[in-house]
Design a protein around this motif. Structure first.
Motif, PDB file in Angstrom:
ATOM      1  N   VAL A   1       0.859  -1.187   0.000  1.00  0.00           N
ATOM      2  CA  VAL A   1       0.000   0.000   0.000  1.00  0.00           C
ATOM      3  C   VAL A   1       0.896   1.239   0.000  1.00  0.00           C
ATOM      4  N   PRO A   2       0.551   2.294  -0.771  1.00  0.00           N
ATOM      5  CA  PRO A   2       1.347   3.528  -0.776  1.00  0.00           C
ATOM      6  C   PRO A   2       1.523   4.077   0.633  1.00  0.00           C
ATOM      7  N   ALA A   3       2.648   4.731   0.869  1.00  0.00           N
ATOM      8  CA  ALA A   3       3.002   5.204   2.211  1.00  0.00           C
ATOM      9  C   ALA A   3       1.924   6.055   2.896  1.00  0.00           C
ATOM     10  N   PRO A   4       1.301   7.038   2.195  1.00  0.00           N
ATOM     11  CA  PRO A   4       0.300   7.859   2.891  1.00  0.00           C
ATOM     12  C   PRO A   4      -0.847   7.026   3.465  1.00  0.00           C
ATOM     13  N   GLY A   5      -1.383   6.087   2.670  1.00  0.00           N
ATOM     14  CA  GLY A   5      -2.464   5.246   3.160  1.00  0.00           C
ATOM     15  C   GLY A   5      -2.016   4.351   4.290  1.00  0.00           C
ATOM     16  N   ARG A   6      -0.810   3.852   4.189  1.00  0.00           N
ATOM     17  CA  ARG A   6      -0.266   2.985   5.239  1.00  0.00           C
ATOM     18  C   ARG A   6      -0.087   3.767   6.540  1.00  0.00           C
ATOM     19  N   ALA A   7       0.403   4.997   6.422  1.00  0.00           N
ATOM     20  CA  ALA A   7       0.615   5.823   7.608  1.00  0.00           C
ATOM     21  C   ALA A   7      -0.702   6.084   8.335  1.00  0.00           C
ATOM     22  N   ASP A   8      -1.776   6.311   7.591  1.00  0.00           N
ATOM     23  CA  ASP A   8      -3.072   6.534   8.210  1.00  0.00           C
ATOM     24  C   ASP A   8      -3.531   5.319   9.002  1.00  0.00           C
ATOM     25  N   VAL A   9      -3.348   4.136   8.418  1.00  0.00           N
ATOM     26  CA  VAL A   9      -3.759   2.904   9.096  1.00  0.00           C
ATOM     27  C   VAL A   9      -2.935   2.702  10.365  1.00  0.00           C
ATOM     28  N   VAL A  10      -1.634   2.920  10.269  1.00  0.00           N
ATOM     29  CA  VAL A  10      -0.756   2.747  11.438  1.00  0.00           C
ATOM     30  C   VAL A  10      -1.139   3.741  12.534  1.00  0.00           C
ATOM     31  N   ARG A  11      -1.512   4.952  12.133  1.00  0.00           N
ATOM     32  CA  ARG A  11      -1.940   5.951  13.127  1.00  0.00           C
ATOM     33  C   ARG A  11      -3.211   5.495  13.838  1.00  0.00           C
ATOM     34  N   HIS A  12      -4.134   4.881  13.115  1.00  0.00           N
ATOM     35  CA  HIS A  12      -5.353   4.366  13.743  1.00  0.00           C
ATOM     36  C   HIS A  12      -5.019   3.248  14.740  1.00  0.00           C
ATOM     37  N   VAL A  13      -4.043   2.413  14.393  1.00  0.00           N
ATOM     38  CA  VAL A  13      -3.605   1.365  15.315  1.00  0.00           C
ATOM     39  C   VAL A  13      -3.051   2.001  16.591  1.00  0.00           C
ATOM     40  N   LYS A  14      -2.206   3.001  16.426  1.00  0.00           N
ATOM     41  CA  LYS A  14      -1.606   3.686  17.577  1.00  0.00           C
ATOM     42  C   LYS A  14      -2.678   4.272  18.486  1.00  0.00           C
ATOM     43  N   GLU A  15      -3.637   4.975  17.895  1.00  0.00           N
ATOM     44  CA  GLU A  15      -4.679   5.631  18.701  1.00  0.00           C
ATOM     45  C   GLU A  15      -5.539   4.612  19.434  1.00  0.00           C
ATOM     46  N   ALA A  16      -5.891   3.533  18.749  1.00  0.00           N
ATOM     47  CA  ALA A  16      -6.712   2.507  19.390  1.00  0.00           C
ATOM     48  C   ALA A  16      -5.937   1.779  20.472  1.00  0.00           C
ATOM     49  N   TRP A  17      -4.647   1.564  20.236  1.00  0.00           N
ATOM     50  CA  TRP A  17      -3.814   0.868  21.220  1.00  0.00           C
ATOM     51  C   TRP A  17      -3.646   1.731  22.474  1.00  0.00           C
ATOM     52  N   GLU A  18      -3.402   3.034  22.257  1.00  0.00           N
ATOM     53  CA  GLU A  18      -3.213   3.932  23.395  1.00  0.00           C
ATOM     54  C   GLU A  18      -4.473   4.021  24.245  1.00  0.00           C
ATOM     55  N   SER A  19      -5.632   3.982  23.596  1.00  0.00           N
ATOM     56  CA  SER A  19      -6.890   4.084  24.346  1.00  0.00           C
ATOM     57  C   SER A  19      -7.392   2.722  24.824  1.00  0.00           C
TER      58      SER A  19
END
Length: 304
Positions: free
Chosen positions: A183-201
């Motif tokens: 997956v292109p980097a921008p789309g991948r970065a968005d998904v990884v950010r969602h993982v981070k936010e869900a993991w933190e919460s």
């Protein structure tokens, strides 16, 4: 790979290229550096008259480094049978990214990790596919498809005919071809950010939503850091496992950082990097997570 009159000019300048080749062949910064050091030791061990006969010292060093890596790959399976849990390639940071973030950053040895070019051929997903190849396939594929060496030169490394080397590369290419399209980097970065936010919460439902139902998480602790010994399969199980980790590790800070040139996450506590996680993404969801916790593999990420 050629004779007659090259001398020793430019030999030291080959180091960066050799480190890049060796890391892609071995998936280990430490082993790559050792392989290159060994190749240079053999070069400097040659009589001066023999050095002067070699037309291309760089090609000679590449041949020797390739053969050293081939031998290491041949013994790797036996060594990894004794490894505690799953074995994963060593992750690499993008130091410029840490510098831009301000403050202290990873300050592991500037050489050799800093010399490795962070492109798609060092992504964790790509390196894991390389692990599925035979040693000869991996050498033929990496040298030809990644570094564009001709099969006539690769034949010297593998001690096989150019036609045989071409067949090895074709076989390796089929393994790579079976892997999902990145997956292109921008789309991948968005998904990884969602993982981070869900993991933190600690939001299991949110994590399940961003994980593919058939996702697989593999952790590498090497017996030196706590890590699940077998892959965790299924988005729900992975989400539960990640939240359980968060519960047991208060004070853990998650940072969005490039891992082997691809958006990933770094978990640190009190400024010490504890885990580096790489992700594979397809159709907006995480399909694979590779979490490296073995401290020996996190040396390039060490804080000063």
């Amino acid at each position: 790979m050629g004779t007659a009159g090259g001398g020793t000019d430019g030999v030291a300048g080959e180091r960066r290229q050799l480190i890049n080749v060796a890391y892609r062949l071995l998936g280990s910064v430490t082993e790559a550096e050792d392989a290159v050091q060994d190749a240079y030791a053999r070069w400097y061990g040659l009589p001066r008259s023999r050095q002067e006969e070699i037309r291309s010292p760089g090609a000679w060093l590449t041949t020797v480094t390739g053969r050293i890596c081939l031998d290491l790959l041949g013994s790797a399976r036996a060594r990894r049978e004794r490894y505690v849990g799953a074995w994963l390639p060593e992750p690499l940071p993008d130091r410029t990214e840490w510098d831009q973030a301000g403050g202290a950053g990873p300050t592991g040895p500037a050489d050799p990790a800093d010399q490795i070019v962070l492109d798609e051929s060092v992504s964790m997903a790509f390196l894991v596919v390389l692990e599925s190849m035979t040693p000869a396939e991996r050498v033929a594929f990496v040298l030809h498809d990644v570094f564009r060496y001709p099969f006539a030169e690769i034949a010297h490394v593998l001690r096989r005919s150019p036609a045989a080397c071409k067949q090895l590369a074709a076989s390796a290419r089929r393994r790579v071809g079976a892997a999902p399209t990145p997956v292109p980097a921008p789309g991948r970065a968005d998904v990884v950010r969602h993982v981070k936010e869900a993991w933190e919460s600690k939001d299991i439902a949110a994590l399940v939503g961003v994980l593919d139902p058939a996702a697989v998480m593999t952790a590498d602790g090497g017996g030196m850091a706590g890590a699940v010994l077998r892959p965790v399969e299924g988005g729900t199980r992975i989400a539960q496992y990640m939240v359980a980790i968060a519960d047991k590790a208060p004070g853990l800070e998650l940072l969005e950082r490039m891992v082997n040139g691809v958006p990933g996450l770094v978990a640190q506590r009190a400024g010490v990097v504890m885990t580096v996680a790489a992700f594979d993404v397809s159709d907006g969801r995480v399909t694979r997570i590779w979490a490296v916790r073995n401290p020996e593999k996190l040396r390039p990420w060490a804080w000063s």
